[in-house]
Scaffold this motif. Structure first.
Motif, PDB file in Angstrom:
ATOM      1  N   ASN A 178       0.811  -1.224   0.000  1.00  0.00           N
ATOM      2  CA  ASN A 178       0.000   0.000   0.000  1.00  0.00           C
ATOM      3  C   ASN A 178       0.843   1.272   0.000  1.00  0.00           C
ATOM      4  N   LEU A 179       2.128   1.138  -0.319  1.00  0.00           N
ATOM      5  CA  LEU A 179       3.021   2.284  -0.203  1.00  0.00           C
ATOM      6  C   LEU A 179       3.539   2.731  -1.564  1.00  0.00           C
ATOM      7  N   ASP A 180       3.809   4.040  -1.671  1.00  0.00           N
ATOM      8  CA  ASP A 180       4.460   4.529  -2.874  1.00  0.00           C
ATOM      9  C   ASP A 180       5.941   4.149  -2.830  1.00  0.00           C
ATOM     10  N   THR A 181       6.666   4.446  -3.895  1.00  0.00           N
ATOM     11  CA  THR A 181       8.044   3.971  -4.023  1.00  0.00           C
ATOM     12  C   THR A 181       8.933   4.471  -2.892  1.00  0.00           C
ATOM     13  N   ALA A 182       8.824   5.752  -2.550  1.00  0.00           N
ATOM     14  CA  ALA A 182       9.689   6.321  -1.519  1.00  0.00           C
ATOM     15  C   ALA A 182       9.409   5.706  -0.160  1.00  0.00           C
ATOM     16  N   ASN A 183       8.129   5.580   0.190  1.00  0.00           N
ATOM     17  CA  ASN A 183       7.782   5.004   1.485  1.00  0.00           C
ATOM     18  C   ASN A 183       8.120   3.518   1.536  1.00  0.00           C
ATOM     19  N   ALA A 184       7.948   2.830   0.416  1.00  0.00           N
ATOM     20  CA  ALA A 184       8.310   1.412   0.363  1.00  0.00           C
ATOM     21  C   ALA A 184       9.802   1.241   0.612  1.00  0.00           C
ATOM     22  N   ARG A 185      10.584   2.088  -0.014  1.00  0.00           N
ATOM     23  CA  ARG A 185      12.036   2.010   0.169  1.00  0.00           C
ATOM     24  C   ARG A 185      12.417   2.250   1.633  1.00  0.00           C
ATOM     25  N   SER A 186      11.729   3.186   2.266  1.00  0.00           N
ATOM     26  CA  SER A 186      12.002   3.486   3.667  1.00  0.00           C
ATOM     27  C   SER A 186      11.676   2.298   4.561  1.00  0.00           C
ATOM     28  N   VAL A 187      10.536   1.651   4.318  1.00  0.00           N
ATOM     29  CA  VAL A 187      10.134   0.501   5.136  1.00  0.00           C
ATOM     30  C   VAL A 187      11.084  -0.675   4.909  1.00  0.00           C
ATOM     31  N   LEU A 188      11.487  -0.896   3.659  1.00  0.00           N
ATOM     32  CA  LEU A 188      12.415  -1.986   3.377  1.00  0.00           C
ATOM     33  C   LEU A 188      13.770  -1.732   4.028  1.00  0.00           C
ATOM     34  N   SER A 189      14.199  -0.497   4.062  1.00  0.00           N
ATOM     35  CA  SER A 189      15.453  -0.163   4.741  1.00  0.00           C
ATOM     36  C   SER A 189      15.344  -0.472   6.232  1.00  0.00           C
ATOM     37  N   LEU A 190      14.176  -0.207   6.803  1.00  0.00           N
ATOM     38  CA  LEU A 190      13.962  -0.529   8.213  1.00  0.00           C
ATOM     39  C   LEU A 190      14.041  -2.036   8.433  1.00  0.00           C
ATOM     40  N   LEU A 191      13.409  -2.825   7.551  1.00  0.00           N
ATOM     41  CA  LEU A 191      13.495  -4.278   7.686  1.00  0.00           C
ATOM     42  C   LEU A 191      14.942  -4.754   7.584  1.00  0.00           C
ATOM     43  N   ASP A 192      15.708  -4.131   6.683  1.00  0.00           N
ATOM     44  CA  ASP A 192      17.129  -4.468   6.571  1.00  0.00           C
ATOM     45  C   ASP A 192      17.854  -4.176   7.884  1.00  0.00           C
ATOM     46  N   GLU A 193      17.541  -3.034   8.498  1.00  0.00           N
ATOM     47  CA  GLU A 193      18.176  -2.665   9.765  1.00  0.00           C
ATOM     48  C   GLU A 193      17.809  -3.650  10.872  1.00  0.00           C
ATOM     49  N   LEU A 194      16.547  -4.043  10.916  1.00  0.00           N
ATOM     50  CA  LEU A 194      16.113  -4.997  11.940  1.00  0.00           C
ATOM     51  C   LEU A 194      16.815  -6.335  11.751  1.00  0.00           C
ATOM     52  N   HIS A 195      16.926  -6.759  10.496  1.00  0.00           N
ATOM     53  CA  HIS A 195      17.631  -8.006  10.205  1.00  0.00           C
ATOM     54  C   HIS A 195      19.096  -7.891  10.609  1.00  0.00           C
ATOM     55  N   ALA A 196      19.725  -6.779  10.273  1.00  0.00           N
ATOM     56  CA  ALA A 196      21.131  -6.582  10.632  1.00  0.00           C
ATOM     57  C   ALA A 196      21.320  -6.614  12.148  1.00  0.00           C
ATOM     58  N   GLY A 197      20.273  -6.236  12.889  1.00  0.00           N
ATOM     59  CA  GLY A 197      20.327  -6.263  14.341  1.00  0.00           C
ATOM     60  C   GLY A 197      20.011  -7.615  14.947  1.00  0.00           C
ATOM     61  N   GLY A 198      19.777  -8.624  14.101  1.00  0.00           N
ATOM     62  CA  GLY A 198      19.558  -9.974  14.613  1.00  0.00           C
ATOM     63  C   GLY A 198      18.137 -10.483  14.546  1.00  0.00           C
ATOM     64  N   MET A 199      17.186  -9.667  14.070  1.00  0.00           N
ATOM     65  CA  MET A 199      15.797 -10.096  13.986  1.00  0.00           C
ATOM     66  C   MET A 199      15.618 -11.118  12.867  1.00  0.00           C
ATOM     67  N   THR A 200      14.835 -12.153  13.130  1.00  0.00           N
ATOM     68  CA  THR A 200      14.449 -13.109  12.101  1.00  0.00           C
ATOM     69  C   THR A 200      13.250 -12.536  11.359  1.00  0.00           C
ATOM     70  N   VAL A 201      13.385 -12.381  10.046  1.00  0.00           N
ATOM     71  CA  VAL A 201      12.356 -11.720   9.236  1.00  0.00           C
ATOM     72  C   VAL A 201      11.918 -12.669   8.127  1.00  0.00           C
ATOM     73  N   LEU A 202      10.609 -12.817   7.964  1.00  0.00           N
ATOM     74  CA  LEU A 202      10.050 -13.586   6.860  1.00  0.00           C
ATOM     75  C   LEU A 202       9.019 -12.711   6.171  1.00  0.00           C
ATOM     76  N   VAL A 203       9.217 -12.472   4.878  1.00  0.00           N
ATOM     77  CA  VAL A 203       8.364 -11.556   4.114  1.00  0.00           C
ATOM     78  C   VAL A 203       7.674 -12.315   2.986  1.00  0.00           C
ATOM     79  N   ILE A 204       6.346 -12.260   2.961  1.00  0.00           N
ATOM     80  CA  ILE A 204       5.548 -12.784   1.852  1.00  0.00           C
ATOM     81  C   ILE A 204       5.359 -11.641   0.858  1.00  0.00           C
TER      82      ILE A 204
END
Length: 240
Positions: A178-204
């Protein structure tokens, strides 16, 4: 209960789900899958492939009709419904395409609601909600209601709500849909940061660009789950 670091977060042992007929429909055919702590796994496939069934099993929303699903080493097939619900609340954080935020509650109150039913004291809920919002970069927006937030900010609030109980797994269903390109990029960067911090992430996802963010990709087609070893085809998940 304590969890050994080497214990997989997700372990499927010939897990499958068949809906009764007539005729019976094998929505997810028996499969094996292991997701270890700290991995970022993306799951792709065309519409009707079995992604939703897979999501519902992983999220303890549906029970498989065959095989065993171990979450953090705990065999979920032997649990009663109330135990499954409690385990889901403790160990899985959900992020959906639709943000599911209450429009007349502040960002902090929306995050706090995730802790209401687990017995957390009010003061603890407030502190943990603020910490989760800080973690996703929205501490300064804690008092804002969703209608005053951008789409990307609303999804960040939803991610904070998913993180506030400190789950073992962050399970995301089309988090940028439901996000435009800029907001999508921001959310994906956050998921990358969470993963880098040790979070287990599964994305459908059905988005090839999102799928490529994962360290591993699993493809589902016609209810068959398999590792996608060669990357996402140029035509995207629909080409699988």
């Amino acid at each position: 209960m304590t969890y050994e670091p080497a214990t997989p977060v997700i372990e499927f042992r010939q897990v499958g789900l068949t809906y009764p007929g007539p005729p019976p429909v094998a929505a997810l055919k028996p499969c094996d899958l292991t997701v270890r702590r700290g991995e970022f796994v993306t799951v792709v496939g065309p519409s009707g492939s079995g992604k939703s069934t897979f999501l519902n099993i992983v999220g303890l929303l549906d029970s498989p009709t065959g095989g065993r699903y171990l979450l953090d080493g705990l065999d979920t097939s032997i649990l009663k419904d109330a135990e499954r619900t409690a385990l889901r609340g403790r160990r899985i954080g959900f992020v959906f395409q639709s943000f599911h935020l209450l429009p007349h509650r502040s960002a902090q109150e929306n995050v706090e609601l995730a802790l209401v039913y687990n017995g957390s004291p009010h003061r603890t809920r407030r502190a943990n909600a603020r910490e989760a919002l800080e973690r996703v970069g929205l501490g300064h927006r804690a008092a804002a209601v969703p209608t005053r937030l951008s789409g990307g900010e609303r999804q960040r609030v939803a991610i904070a709500r998913a993180l506030v109980a400190r789950p073992a797994l962050l399970l995301c269903d089309e988090p940028t849909g439901n996000l435009d390109t800029a907001n999508a990029r921001s959310v994906l960067s956050l998921l990358d940061e969470l993963h880098a911090g040790g979070m287990t992430v599964l994305v459908i996802t059905h988005d090839a660009d999102v799928a490529r963010r994962g360290s591993r990709t699993v493809a589902i087609r016609d209810g068959v789950l398999r590792e996608q070893l060669a990357g996402i085809p140029a035509g995207g998940p629909e080409a699988l």
